[in-house]
Design an enzyme around this catalytic site. Structure first.
Site, PDB file in Angstrom:
ATOM      1  N   HIS A  94      36.398  44.448  40.518  1.00  0.00           N
ATOM      2  CA  HIS A  94      36.084  43.906  41.841  1.00  0.00           C
ATOM      3  C   HIS A  94      36.669  44.796  42.937  1.00  0.00           C
ATOM      4  CE1 HIS A  94      34.991  40.932  44.829  1.00  0.00           C
ATOM      5  NE2 HIS A  94      36.242  40.847  45.251  1.00  0.00           N
TER       6      HIS A  94
ATOM      7  N   CYS B 157      29.846  43.972  45.357  1.00  0.00           N
ATOM      8  CA  CYS B 157      31.127  43.949  46.073  1.00  0.00           C
ATOM      9  C   CYS B 157      31.463  45.323  46.670  1.00  0.00           C
ATOM     10  CB  CYS B 157      32.255  43.478  45.162  1.00  0.00           C
ATOM     11  SG  CYS B 157      32.418  44.415  43.624  1.00  0.00           S
TER      12      CYS B 157
ATOM     13  N   ASP C 282      37.309  40.097  51.720  1.00  0.00           N
ATOM     14  CA  ASP C 282      36.798  39.966  50.360  1.00  0.00           C
ATOM     15  C   ASP C 282      35.427  39.289  50.400  1.00  0.00           C
ATOM     16  OD1 ASP C 282      37.971  40.055  47.294  1.00  0.00           O
ATOM     17  OD2 ASP C 282      36.472  38.469  47.592  1.00  0.00           O
TER      18      ASP C 282
END
Length: 424
Positions: free
Chosen positions: A315, A382, A332
């Site tokens: 991630h 991401c 995030d």
């Protein structure tokens, strides 16, 4: 008259000489009886040999001339006969064959052709026919023009214009392919913008299918990437394997993240500093001493913004530092908070300020978790979200993108990396 030779008149005025020149055995195998007319009477003419026996098939050819015109027929004796309706008859022809004659079945259903095909067929027909040998029906004259001329000039211009547009598209696709090593960043918008630059602003009535032409061209190359394609910028090098991580749902790798960060620093005239993606890992593994040389030639406290990509196994997230307010922010795209990352960055900044003797930055730091930012709706974007956060923040633009923009953003990042600059 030689009994082995018979002259039979044909419908076109010529005569056919049937001469028995074959060997006797061969003549027996190929017996033929032809009935012709001489002086208006019918008379049999046969090859020498035994009469035909056990005929497998019999074919009759109707040689009846067209009843609409009276055409003089020259005979073998030099006379000319004018046929009348009563003179029209069929001349039987008997042929001995050892195989049954196969007749192709008639076509089933109507045959449909386009107007352009119809015109071209008519045009070609006119090239090979002598004047006066055929009559143009009224509907054909209308299709070709009142004067029976060529296709309407407007239609021809439209066809030529369409062919020119297709050629322009193919030329653009070829240059695109060589510039970007493949078609990963290609979109229909790219083709449209190219055509507009060439002065083709209105394509609505041109009959042009851009997607079809793109598909045809890509199929011709089997969408194979350019062998050995590489992009080099400063100390960064990207191959097609790296650029391929920007395709569809692939995960971005460190090489893509780091070179894009280099482009961001160049675009902001180095007022923004982008940390290498391996920085945080090294900081965690070896502490401040393990990374203090990374900024030996960089004055972090003279920058207005620091961008620190964080890669935690599978991630990507982002930590930013605004020097004017001494604020450490966390972004995030899945709403996950890794608080230890911001704590690690705060400790690093305090150590760096002490090392560089920046007393003003040795206290007063604060940490914020940014909420309400664009969020991903899958498990693969991401890294793209992190790069778009960095791009927008570095030029002080609001974060107004969403998951639906990811395919477009991926293509744009690919092009910017190959162009070695951020595009407006």
């Amino acid at each position: 008259m030689d009994p082995s030779s018979v002259k039979a008149p044909c419908g076109n005025g010529d005569t056919v000489n049937l001469s028995d020149t074959e060997p006797e055995e061969e003549a027996k195998e190929h017996n033929m009886i032809i009935s012709g007319t001489e002086n208006g009477q019918s008379g049999p003419a046969s090859r020498s040999g035994s009469p035909p026996q056990d005929l497998d098939s019999e074919m009759q050819v109707d040689q009846t001339p067209d009843r609409t015109d009276s055409v003089p027929v020259p005979l073998s004796n030099g006379n000319i006969a004018m046929p009348t309706n009563e003179d029209h008859c069929s001349t039987p022809m008997e042929v001995e064959t050892s195989h049954p004659t196969t007749v192709a079945p008639p076509p089933q259903g109507p045959i449909t052709v386009s107007s352009t095909q119809h015109y071209r067929a008519l045009r070609d027909h006119r090239l090979y026919c002598q004047p006066g040998t055929w009559e143009e029906p009224e509907e054909i004259k209308e299709a070709l023009g009142k004067d029976g001329g060529e296709m309407d000039a407007t239609t021809q211009d439209e066809e030529e214009s369409l062919e020119q547009l297709i050629d322009m598209i193919h030329e653009f696709l070829e240059s695109f392919y060589m510039k970007y090593g493949g078609f990963i960043p290609l979109s229909e918008t790219d083709v449209l913008e190219h055509l507009k630059k060439k002065g083709n602003s209105d394509l609505s009535n041109r009959g042009l299918d851009i997607k079809r032409e793109m598909t045809r061209y890509r199929a011709g190359l089997a969408s194979a990437p350019v062998a050995g394609f590489m992009v080099t910028y400063n100390k960064h090098t990207l191959g097609l394997e790296d650029l391929g991580t920007l395709e569809e749902q692939n995960w971005l790798n460190d090489q893509i993240i780091n070179m894009y960060g280099e482009l961001i620093m160049e675009a902001t005239q180095h007022k923004v500093h982008f940390f290498n993606s391996f920085f945080h890992k090294q900081l965690v593994a070896k502490g401040y001493d393990g990374v203090k040389r990374w900024t030996k030639k960089v004055d972090l406290f003279s920058k207005w913004l620091l961008l620190i990509p964080i890669h935690l196994e599978i991630h990507w997230s982002l930590v930013t530092v605004t020097m004017a307010t001494k604020t450490i922010s966390y972004y995030d795209s899945q709403g996950i908070v890794f608080r230890h990352t911001t704590d690690n960055i705060m400790k690093y900044l305090l150590s760096e300020a002490k090392e560089k003797k920046q007393t003003a930055f040795q206290k007063g730091w604060k940490i914020t978790i940014i909420k309400g930012i664009p969020q991903q709706k899958n498990d693969s974007d991401c890294g793209v979200f992190v790069l778009e956060y960095c791009r927008c923040l570095s030029v002080k633009k609001p974060l107004l993108f969403s998951q639906e923009d990811m395919p477009r953003i991926r293509k744009r990042i690919y092009k910017e990396l190959c162009d070695c600059r951020l595009n407006d």
